[in-house]
Design a protein around this motif. Structure first.
Motif, mmCIF file in Angstrom:
data_model
loop_
_atom_site.group_PDB
_atom_site.id
_atom_site.type_symbol
_atom_site.label_atom_id
_atom_site.label_comp_id
_atom_site.label_asym_id
_atom_site.label_seq_id
_atom_site.Cartn_x
_atom_site.Cartn_y
_atom_site.Cartn_z
ATOM 1 N N ALA A 135 47.266 47.842 52.303
ATOM 2 C CA ALA A 135 46.861 46.801 51.348
ATOM 3 C C ALA A 135 45.541 47.160 50.671
ATOM 4 N N ARG A 136 44.586 47.716 51.435
ATOM 5 C CA ARG A 136 43.292 48.119 50.855
ATOM 6 C C ARG A 136 43.476 49.242 49.836
ATOM 7 N N LEU A 137 44.342 50.217 50.143
ATOM 8 C CA LEU A 137 44.593 51.308 49.206
ATOM 9 C C LEU A 137 45.216 50.779 47.914
ATOM 10 N N ALA A 138 46.176 49.879 48.044
ATOM 11 C CA ALA A 138 46.921 49.388 46.886
ATOM 12 C C ALA A 138 46.044 48.655 45.877
ATOM 13 N N VAL A 139 44.952 48.040 46.308
ATOM 14 C CA VAL A 139 44.108 47.296 45.369
ATOM 15 C C VAL A 139 42.986 48.144 44.773
ATOM 16 N N ARG A 140 42.869 49.401 45.194
ATOM 17 C CA ARG A 140 41.837 50.262 44.618
ATOM 18 C C ARG A 140 42.204 50.660 43.192
ATOM 19 N N ASP A 141 41.175 50.929 42.420
ATOM 20 C CA ASP A 141 41.359 51.277 41.016
ATOM 21 C C ASP A 141 42.231 52.527 40.880
ATOM 22 N N GLY A 142 43.280 52.427 40.075
ATOM 23 C CA GLY A 142 44.154 53.556 39.807
ATOM 24 C C GLY A 142 45.312 53.719 40.761
ATOM 25 N N ALA A 143 45.431 52.853 41.772
ATOM 26 C CA ALA A 143 46.526 52.970 42.740
ATOM 27 C C ALA A 143 47.844 52.551 42.113
ATOM 28 N N VAL A 144 48.852 53.409 42.235
ATOM 29 C CA VAL A 144 50.207 53.090 41.797
ATOM 30 C C VAL A 144 50.943 52.370 42.921
ATOM 31 N N CYS A 145 50.832 52.898 44.141
ATOM 32 C CA CYS A 145 51.433 52.266 45.312
ATOM 33 C C CYS A 145 50.848 52.898 46.568
#
Length: 194
Positions: A135-145
């Motif tokens: 979930a933390r990765l997904a909300v970072r800028d530029g994350a596709v998935c």
């Protein structure tokens, strides 16, 4: 959800344009594969983003075991084996999946982090932390998935993420995305998988 990856490590002086040309020629073959969430056609080049090797290493998220088995045993995988030899195919059971804020953008870069579940750790707590990290990765800028999965034979977690730009906000091995086949990406179950 099931994650799968194999790595074809190539000689240090290998012409990686051969891999690029192969993906350009055959990458579309899985664009409508039943049961496939997505296949990211990935490549690392020695000296780029800190990679010590030249490597072709596709990463898959499957919606169904039937789709995965159809690929492995029904001919899809045989072409790779004919070209490069049959590699070890790693598989992980899905723990979490989330679409990112850049979900509609083309994926340019992927990051894969593999980490052990330490001996003595509470397995459920390690899995819950992997879900939170997804979930933390997904909300970072530029994350596709972003996705998390576990191999319980090795007690190894894998965190995988796709990024729209060339500067991913994640730790791990960085790969160039040569093509993304995503016939059933919209059907990948979101969030925690249990």
């Amino acid at each position: 959800m099931h994650a799968m990856q194999y790595e074809v490590t190539l000689p240090a002086d290998y012409d990686m344009d051969v891999v690029r040309a192969r993906v350009a020629r055959v990458g579309h073959a899985l664009d409508d594969w039943e049961g496939l969430g997505f296949k990211a056609y990935l490549m690392r080049e020695r000296g780029v983003w800190g990679s010590p090797v030249n490597q072709y290493a596709p990463f898959y998220l499957w919606n169904t075991v039937r789709g995965m088995n159809s690929f492995l045993w029904g001919g899809g995988f045989q072409g790779l084996s004919d070209d490069f030899g049959r590699p070890v195919v790693r598989q992980w059971t899905g723990l979490a999946y989330d679409e990112g804020g850049a979900a509609g953008a083309p994926a340019r870069v992927a990051v894969r982090e593999r980490r052990p579940v330490p001996e003595g750790a509470v397995a459920g707590e390690a899995a819950e932390e992997a879900v939170r990290e997804t979930a933390r990765l997904a909300v970072r800028d530029g994350a596709v998935c972003a996705a998390a999965a576990v191999d319980t034979a090795r007690w190894e977690l894998v965190l995988f993420s796709l990024w729209a730009g060339d500067t991913p906000e994640a730790d791990g091995d960085v790969f160039r995305v040569l093509h993304l086949s995503a016939p059933e990406r919209a059907r990948l179950p979101r969030g925690r998988q249990w």
